[in-house]
Design a protein around this motif. Structure first.
Motif, PDB file in Angstrom:
ATOM      1  N   LEU A   9       0.826  -1.202   0.000  1.00  0.00           N
ATOM      2  CA  LEU A   9       0.000   0.000   0.000  1.00  0.00           C
ATOM      3  C   LEU A   9       0.864   1.256   0.000  1.00  0.00           C
ATOM      4  CD1 LEU A   9      -2.781   1.432   0.311  1.00  0.00           C
ATOM      5  CD2 LEU A   9      -2.475   1.178   2.779  1.00  0.00           C
ATOM      6  N   VAL A  10       1.887   1.288   0.856  1.00  0.00           N
ATOM      7  CA  VAL A  10       2.776   2.449   0.928  1.00  0.00           C
ATOM      8  C   VAL A  10       3.514   2.632  -0.400  1.00  0.00           C
ATOM      9  CG1 VAL A  10       4.818   3.425   2.051  1.00  0.00           C
ATOM     10  CG2 VAL A  10       3.035   2.363   3.434  1.00  0.00           C
ATOM     11  N   ASN A  11       4.008   1.546  -0.985  1.00  0.00           N
ATOM     12  CA  ASN A  11       4.713   1.653  -2.268  1.00  0.00           C
ATOM     13  C   ASN A  11       3.788   2.158  -3.367  1.00  0.00           C
ATOM     14  OD1 ASN A  11       7.191   0.841  -1.272  1.00  0.00           O
ATOM     15  ND2 ASN A  11       6.835  -1.310  -1.713  1.00  0.00           N
ATOM     16  N   ASP A  12       2.565   1.645  -3.419  1.00  0.00           N
ATOM     17  CA  ASP A  12       1.601   2.119  -4.421  1.00  0.00           C
ATOM     18  C   ASP A  12       1.304   3.602  -4.232  1.00  0.00           C
ATOM     19  OD1 ASP A  12       1.507  -0.432  -5.468  1.00  0.00           O
ATOM     20  OD2 ASP A  12      -0.434  -0.946  -4.543  1.00  0.00           O
ATOM     21  N   ALA A  13       1.111   4.016  -2.987  1.00  0.00           N
ATOM     22  CA  ALA A  13       0.818   5.424  -2.707  1.00  0.00           C
ATOM     23  C   ALA A  13       2.016   6.300  -3.061  1.00  0.00           C
ATOM     24  CB  ALA A  13       0.445   5.597  -1.234  1.00  0.00           C
ATOM     25  N   HIS A  15       4.293   5.742  -5.374  1.00  0.00           N
ATOM     26  CA  HIS A  15       4.366   5.870  -6.834  1.00  0.00           C
ATOM     27  C   HIS A  15       3.233   6.742  -7.370  1.00  0.00           C
ATOM     28  CE1 HIS A  15       7.829   3.365  -7.400  1.00  0.00           C
ATOM     29  NE2 HIS A  15       7.290   2.440  -6.612  1.00  0.00           N
ATOM     30  N   ALA A  16       2.066   6.676  -6.763  1.00  0.00           N
ATOM     31  CA  ALA A  16       0.948   7.525  -7.192  1.00  0.00           C
ATOM     32  C   ALA A  16       1.280   8.997  -6.969  1.00  0.00           C
ATOM     33  CB  ALA A  16      -0.328   7.141  -6.444  1.00  0.00           C
ATOM     34  N   VAL A  17       1.872   9.306  -5.805  1.00  0.00           N
ATOM     35  CA  VAL A  17       2.258  10.693  -5.523  1.00  0.00           C
ATOM     36  C   VAL A  17       3.357  11.132  -6.491  1.00  0.00           C
ATOM     37  CG1 VAL A  17       3.359  12.209  -3.833  1.00  0.00           C
ATOM     38  CG2 VAL A  17       1.539  10.655  -3.112  1.00  0.00           C
ATOM     39  N   THR A  18       4.320  10.275  -6.727  1.00  0.00           N
ATOM     40  CA  THR A  18       5.412  10.595  -7.643  1.00  0.00           C
ATOM     41  C   THR A  18       4.878  10.869  -9.052  1.00  0.00           C
ATOM     42  OG1 THR A  18       6.878   9.191  -6.346  1.00  0.00           O
ATOM     43  CG2 THR A  18       7.651   9.821  -8.516  1.00  0.00           C
ATOM     44  N   ASN A  19       3.852  10.130  -9.468  1.00  0.00           N
ATOM     45  CA  ASN A  19       3.267  10.343 -10.800  1.00  0.00           C
ATOM     46  C   ASN A  19       2.587  11.701 -10.922  1.00  0.00           C
ATOM     47  OD1 ASN A  19       4.137   7.889 -11.777  1.00  0.00           O
ATOM     48  ND2 ASN A  19       2.249   6.819 -11.234  1.00  0.00           N
ATOM     49  N   LEU A  20       2.260  12.337  -9.810  1.00  0.00           N
ATOM     50  CA  LEU A  20       1.639  13.662  -9.832  1.00  0.00           C
ATOM     51  C   LEU A  20       2.662  14.779 -10.027  1.00  0.00           C
ATOM     52  CD1 LEU A  20      -0.896  13.218  -6.886  1.00  0.00           C
ATOM     53  CD2 LEU A  20      -1.402  13.182  -9.341  1.00  0.00           C
ATOM     54  N   ILE A  21       3.936  14.476  -9.843  1.00  0.00           N
ATOM     55  CA  ILE A  21       4.987  15.482  -9.994  1.00  0.00           C
ATOM     56  C   ILE A  21       5.272  15.658 -11.489  1.00  0.00           C
ATOM     57  CG2 ILE A  21       7.384  16.065  -9.462  1.00  0.00           C
ATOM     58  CD1 ILE A  21       7.086  14.285  -6.945  1.00  0.00           C
ATOM     59  N   ASP A  36      16.231   9.740  -3.633  1.00  0.00           N
ATOM     60  CA  ASP A  36      16.010  10.381  -2.334  1.00  0.00           C
ATOM     61  C   ASP A  36      14.586  10.911  -2.222  1.00  0.00           C
ATOM     62  OD1 ASP A  36      18.572   9.837  -1.494  1.00  0.00           O
ATOM     63  OD2 ASP A  36      19.352  11.854  -1.919  1.00  0.00           O
ATOM     64  N   LEU A  37      14.056  11.464  -3.310  1.00  0.00           N
ATOM     65  CA  LEU A  37      12.687  11.966  -3.319  1.00  0.00           C
ATOM     66  C   LEU A  37      11.694  10.832  -3.056  1.00  0.00           C
ATOM     67  CD1 LEU A  37      10.663  14.263  -3.754  1.00  0.00           C
ATOM     68  CD2 LEU A  37      10.760  13.745  -6.211  1.00  0.00           C
ATOM     69  N   LEU A  38      11.905   9.685  -3.694  1.00  0.00           N
ATOM     70  CA  LEU A  38      11.032   8.529  -3.459  1.00  0.00           C
ATOM     71  C   LEU A  38      11.063   8.102  -1.994  1.00  0.00           C
ATOM     72  CD1 LEU A  38      11.545   6.202  -6.551  1.00  0.00           C
ATOM     73  CD2 LEU A  38       9.408   7.213  -5.772  1.00  0.00           C
ATOM     74  N   PHE A  39      12.271   8.049  -1.421  1.00  0.00           N
ATOM     75  CA  PHE A  39      12.392   7.661  -0.018  1.00  0.00           C
ATOM     76  C   PHE A  39      11.696   8.674   0.896  1.00  0.00           C
ATOM     77  CE2 PHE A  39      16.135   5.073  -1.402  1.00  0.00           C
ATOM     78  CZ  PHE A  39      15.623   3.855  -0.998  1.00  0.00           C
ATOM     79  N   GLN A  40      11.840   9.963   0.594  1.00  0.00           N
ATOM     80  CA  GLN A  40      11.207  10.990   1.424  1.00  0.00           C
ATOM     81  C   GLN A  40       9.687  10.899   1.354  1.00  0.00           C
ATOM     82  OE1 GLN A  40      12.917  14.645   0.000  1.00  0.00           O
ATOM     83  NE2 GLN A  40      14.868  14.298   1.021  1.00  0.00           N
ATOM     84  N   ILE A  41       9.156  10.672   0.165  1.00  0.00           N
ATOM     85  CA  ILE A  41       7.707  10.523   0.015  1.00  0.00           C
ATOM     86  C   ILE A  41       7.243   9.281   0.768  1.00  0.00           C
ATOM     87  CG2 ILE A  41       5.854  10.042  -1.638  1.00  0.00           C
ATOM     88  CD1 ILE A  41       7.449  11.765  -3.660  1.00  0.00           C
ATOM     89  N   ASP A  43       8.705   7.792   3.317  1.00  0.00           N
ATOM     90  CA  ASP A  43       8.820   8.028   4.760  1.00  0.00           C
ATOM     91  C   ASP A  43       7.706   8.931   5.272  1.00  0.00           C
ATOM     92  OD1 ASP A  43      11.064   6.455   4.797  1.00  0.00           O
ATOM     93  OD2 ASP A  43      12.490   8.124   4.912  1.00  0.00           O
ATOM     94  N   ALA A  44       7.276   9.892   4.459  1.00  0.00           N
ATOM     95  CA  ALA A  44       6.195  10.793   4.873  1.00  0.00           C
ATOM     96  C   ALA A  44       4.843  10.074   4.883  1.00  0.00           C
ATOM     97  CB  ALA A  44       6.144  12.007   3.953  1.00  0.00           C
ATOM     98  N   LEU A  45       4.620   9.194   3.916  1.00  0.00           N
ATOM     99  CA  LEU A  45       3.334   8.503   3.814  1.00  0.00           C
ATOM    100  C   LEU A  45       3.170   7.374   4.830  1.00  0.00           C
ATOM    101  CD1 LEU A  45       2.912   8.273  -0.059  1.00  0.00           C
ATOM    102  CD2 LEU A  45       1.556   9.638   1.530  1.00  0.00           C
ATOM    103  N   THR A  46       4.256   6.743   5.232  1.00  0.00           N
ATOM    104  CA  THR A  46       4.172   5.573   6.111  1.00  0.00           C
ATOM    105  C   THR A  46       3.413   5.851   7.403  1.00  0.00           C
ATOM    106  OG1 THR A  46       6.138   4.569   5.147  1.00  0.00           O
ATOM    107  CG2 THR A  46       5.520   3.842   7.358  1.00  0.00           C
ATOM    108  N   PRO A  47       3.781   6.884   8.203  1.00  0.00           N
ATOM    109  CA  PRO A  47       3.021   7.082   9.452  1.00  0.00           C
ATOM    110  C   PRO A  47       1.575   7.507   9.216  1.00  0.00           C
ATOM    111  CG  PRO A  47       4.674   8.820   9.172  1.00  0.00           C
ATOM    112  CD  PRO A  47       4.899   7.812   8.089  1.00  0.00           C
TER     113      PRO A  47
END
Length: 140
Positions: A9-13, A15-21, A36-41, A43-47
Motif C-alpha cells: 500500500l505504501v509503495n503504491d501510494a 508511486h501515485a504521488v510521484t506520478n503527480l509530480i 532520495d525523493l522517493l524515499f522521502q515521500i 517516509d512521509a506517507l508511512t506514518p
C-alpha cells in the motif's frame, strides 16, 4: 492488514504521488536525487497510512506504540502532579525517588521512537542520567 500488504500500500501510494509530480521537475533531478525523493515521500506517507489503517482495522490488537504512549503519559502526569504539589517549590517532591539508593531526580524530557520490534521511550533526568525503556508486544 499484514506487513506485506501494508508495504505494498505504501509503495503504491508513493508511486501515485510521484506520478503527480510534473516531468519537468523530475527531469531536473539526478538519479540520486530522484531516489532520495522517493524515499522521502515513502517516509512521509508511512506514518499517515499506518495511522489510518490502525484506526480502521477492527481486528488490530493494541500496539506497542499505544502502550508506550500510555506509559509516557503516566510519567508526564506524575511529573506534573509533583511539580504542582506543596506550598512552594522547596516542598515539591522529586519526580523519581529511590530511598534504597539515596537518589532523587526530576524528569527533564521524555521522547519515544517506533522501532521495528516495538517502541522505545527515552527518559532524561536532571541528574545527567538517561534511560531507554523498550515496549514490545510479546503476544497478539
Amino acid at each position: 492488514m499484514n506487513d506485506d500488504h501494508f508495504d505494498g500500500l505504501v509503495n503504491d501510494a508513493t508511486h501515485a504521488v510521484t506520478n503527480l509530480i510534473p516531468d519537468t521537475v523530475l527531469d531536473g533531478l539526478r538519479d540520486r536525487e530522484r531516489s532520495d525523493l522517493l524515499f522521502q515521500i515513502n517516509d512521509a506517507l508511512t506514518p499517515i497510512l499506518r495511522d489510518v489503517i490502525d484506526r480502521t482495522d477492527t481486528d488490530n490488537p493494541t500496539r506497542a506504540s499505544t502502550v508506550a504512549a500510555l506509559i509516557s503519559e503516566l510519567l508526564e502526569t506524575h511529573a506534573q502532579k509533583c511539580d504542582e504539589g506543596g506550598d512552594c517549590e522547596d516542598d515539591r517532591p522529586p519526580h523519581v525517588i529511590s530511598e534504597i539508593h539515596g537518589t532523587s531526580a526530576n524528569i527533564d524530557s521524555i521522547a519515544s521512537c517506533d522501532m521495528e520490534t516495538g517502541t522505545q521511550i527515552y527518559l532524561v533526568l536532571d541528574d545527567r542520567t538517561s534511560f531507554r525503556i523498550t515496549v514490545e508486544a510479546i503476544a497478539a
